[in-house]
Write an enzyme that holds these catalytic residues in place. Sequence first.
Site, mmCIF file in Angstrom:
data_model
loop_
_atom_site.group_PDB
_atom_site.id
_atom_site.type_symbol
_atom_site.label_atom_id
_atom_site.label_comp_id
_atom_site.label_asym_id
_atom_site.label_seq_id
_atom_site.Cartn_x
_atom_site.Cartn_y
_atom_site.Cartn_z
ATOM 1 N N ASP A 67 0.814 -1.215 0.000
ATOM 2 C CA ASP A 67 0.000 0.000 0.000
ATOM 3 C C ASP A 67 0.850 1.268 0.000
ATOM 4 O O ASP A 67 2.065 1.211 0.176
ATOM 5 C CB ASP A 67 -0.970 0.005 1.201
ATOM 6 N N ASP A 138 -6.660 -2.182 14.330
ATOM 7 C CA ASP A 138 -8.063 -2.478 14.021
ATOM 8 C C ASP A 138 -8.219 -3.798 13.258
ATOM 9 O O ASP A 138 -9.280 -4.101 12.736
ATOM 10 C CB ASP A 138 -8.681 -1.334 13.202
ATOM 11 N N HIS A 140 -6.556 -4.708 10.514
ATOM 12 C CA HIS A 140 -6.372 -4.662 9.052
ATOM 13 C C HIS A 140 -5.093 -5.372 8.596
ATOM 14 O O HIS A 140 -4.122 -5.469 9.340
ATOM 15 C CB HIS A 140 -6.414 -3.222 8.512
ATOM 16 N N GLU A 145 -9.406 -1.878 5.784
ATOM 17 C CA GLU A 145 -10.016 -1.528 7.062
ATOM 18 C C GLU A 145 -11.236 -2.410 7.322
ATOM 19 O O GLU A 145 -11.755 -3.043 6.390
ATOM 20 C CB GLU A 145 -10.425 -0.049 7.022
HETATM 21 P P1 PGA Z 1 2.818 -1.456 12.658
HETATM 22 O O1 PGA Z 1 1.609 -1.315 11.655
HETATM 23 O O2 PGA Z 1 3.715 -2.514 12.127
HETATM 24 O O3 PGA Z 1 3.467 -0.097 12.653
HETATM 25 O O4 PGA Z 1 2.249 -1.831 13.990
HETATM 26 C C1 PGA Z 1 0.959 -2.464 11.235
HETATM 27 C C2 PGA Z 1 -0.153 -2.123 10.271
HETATM 28 O O5 PGA Z 1 -0.795 -1.079 10.398
HETATM 29 O O6 PGA Z 1 -0.411 -2.956 9.378
#
Ligand code: PGA
Length: 264
Positions: A67, A138, A140, A145
């Site tokens: 992404d 959350d 994802h 999302e």
């Molecule tokens: P993080 O993010 O590795 O910074 O915890 C994970 C994500 O949002 O997929």
Amino acid sequence: MRVWIVKDYEEMSKKAADVVAELVSRKPGCVLGLATGSTPEGLYRELVRRHKEEGLDFSKVKTFNLDEYYGLPGSHPQSYRYFMNEKLFNGLNIRKENTFVPDGTVPVKEIEKFCKKYEERIKKAGGIDLQVLGIGGDGHIAFNEPGSSLSSRTRLVALNEQTIKDNSRFFKSIDEVPRYALSMGVGTILEARELLFLANGEKKAEVVAKALEGPVTSSITASAIQLHQRVTVILDEGAASRLTRASFYKFAAEAEKKIGIDLF
Ligand code: PGA
């Protein structure tokens, strides 16, 4: 699904690097799917070390990132293209033209075409051999999302409040966090031949338990990995602390070592 529970972040990163390095050595022209965020940083550091000190060769490897923030050019320090260059690509002998991150500056009218082309590029490269995944607070994977279709494809998505809050730690103020992103879909991710799912820290424990042991649901898009045939999950003790089947995973991981066969 196989779940490896390890002591800490460093061990998680090393084990993940073992999985990636094994593939890169066995298939020098492999296609890696990559993620950004704090979770895979240690993995990337370890891959750079192995390249520099042990000659792990990335000259034929292709990569596709999950992404990118919509609206940020690759030169922006918070863009995912910038992150990947800094944390990984600049430290490897990979060819920049073989690294693909969605372009956050595509004009609105061309987004659909761009996303289609991104998917076609993945196919043309032979498909993703191994997709690295983290999990958001959350639930994802990529920027899918809660509520994202489990068969979604690469597209423009809106970020939810929790993600904007979680990611504001990297920006001067929360108002600077982009509200949209281009993201591979859950369906795109599930087409990778193998998934490498990483999580660390107690903060992730509850959502990890939901993703791995709860029902498959678009409310926690990471739960969709349960539908995939070849998933390696690597968790540190903190992230694994709310799992109900932890002792079984440990038993299976031990058995795997003894037998010498992958127990997915
Ligand atoms: P993080 O993010 O590795 O910074 O915890 C994970 C994500 O949002 O997929």
